[in-house]
Design an enzyme around this catalytic site. Structure first.
Site, short mmCIF file in Angstrom:
data_model
loop_
_atom_site.label_atom_id
_atom_site.label_comp_id
_atom_site.label_asym_id
_atom_site.label_seq_id
_atom_site.Cartn_x
_atom_site.Cartn_y
_atom_site.Cartn_z
N LYS A 135 48.62 28.44 36.43
CA LYS A 135 47.77 29.00 35.38
C LYS A 135 46.29 28.73 35.64
CE LYS A 135 50.91 30.96 32.82
NZ LYS A 135 50.96 32.44 32.69
N SER A 181 47.51 33.71 30.09
CA SER A 181 47.41 32.38 30.68
C SER A 181 48.15 31.40 29.79
CB SER A 181 45.93 32.01 30.85
OG SER A 181 45.79 30.73 31.43
N TYR A 228 53.21 24.32 36.87
CA TYR A 228 52.87 25.36 35.91
C TYR A 228 51.36 25.35 35.67
CZ TYR A 228 52.79 28.00 31.53
OH TYR A 228 52.53 28.93 30.55
#
Length: 278
Positions: free
Chosen positions: A150, A132, A146
């Protein structure tokens, strides 16, 4: 019997460092990457198979898993490392780039995991380590997509851990922050250079870039090798621990998110990462 690990995204950064570390610790290593010709140094090591695996190409996933089992007889650990980061203003990011962000960081990871699970299920054993980011715990401006990918990875991994525990299969999440010895920053910079900015956002973007420059200058970045050590620990410690913070630079932000109230967390983050305009 020698244990075997399959790792995605091994051409550079965390993947390459993790492949070298597992090999040095006596493991069989399946080091996968989109372009296997870039893995010549890994392929020269004992007990290392370099295989083509592009997480956006499901056929290559199935082939790589089959090659791994054919070569070494079994897979004991899967490290889902392949990923990249989009940077820029959300409003100007084309849908195709958003799709690519999730195809690589989430859907591709799911495809690789799904391909390995029948093998783990048959063995009633295995460990899935998903890489992660601090951006899967807290958010920062200019990387909303992004962060979204995640955050989704974190939720998927936690829920999956409950499903697989009854089969003797563990799920782990490793959360790195800023790392110097990786190709991640270069690709993120290239992606940012391709994005456009609306004039209304220009003061914000300039201020945000100044904030990030200050954060980079003030922190002691870790190395890919240090993150690889945390990945190895997560894969081999035999505990039911789910999350592993891999670099010290993000610990204050993680603590603010997980150990304080919502109001205190937001005040903490706005003071440190929200650009000051005017």
């Amino acid at each position: 019997m020698t244990n075997t690990v399959l790792i995605t995204g091994c051409s550079t950064g965390f993947g390459a460092a993790t492949a070298r570390l597992f090999q040095a610790r006596g493991w069989n290593v399946v080091a996968t990457m989109r372009a296997p010709e870039s893995g010549a140094a890994l392929a020269a090591l004992d007990n290392v198979l370099v295989a083509r695996l592009d997480v956006q190409d499901p056929a290559s996933v199935e082939t790589a898993v089959a090659e791994a089992i054919s070569r070494f007889g079994r897979i004991d650990v899967l490290v889902n490392n392949a990923g990249f980061g989009l940077s820029g203003i959300f409003e100007t990011t084309p849908r195709a780039k958003i799709q690519e962000q999730f195809d690589v960081n989430l859907f591709g990871l799911m495809d690789v995991t799904r391909a390995v699970l029948p093998h783990f299920r048959a063995n009633r054993a295995g460990v899935v380590v998903n890489i992660s980011s601090g951006a899967g715990v807290f958010t920062l401006p200019m990387i909303s997509l992004y962060c979204a990918s995640k955050f989704a990875l974190e939720g998927f991994s936690e829920a999956l851990s409950y499903e697989l525990s009854s089969l003797g299969v563990a799920v782990k999440i490793v959360e790195p922050g800023g790392v110097t010895s990786t190709d991640f920053g270069r690709r993120s910079g290239e992606e940012a250079a391709l994005s456009r900015t609306l004039p209304d956002y220009e003061p914000f973007v300039a201020a945000a870039n100044a904030v990030f420059a200050g954060l980079r200058a003030s922190r002691a970045a870790a190395t890919s090798e240090e993150v690889a050590e945390v990945i190895f620990t997560a894969a081999t410690d035999g505990t039911d621990q789910l999350r592993y913070v891999a670099t010290d630079d993000i610990r204050p932000l993680v603590a603010a998110r997980r150990e304080t109230s919502e109001a205190n967390y937001l005040a903490f983050m706005r003071e440190r990462v929200a650009p000051k305009l005017g």
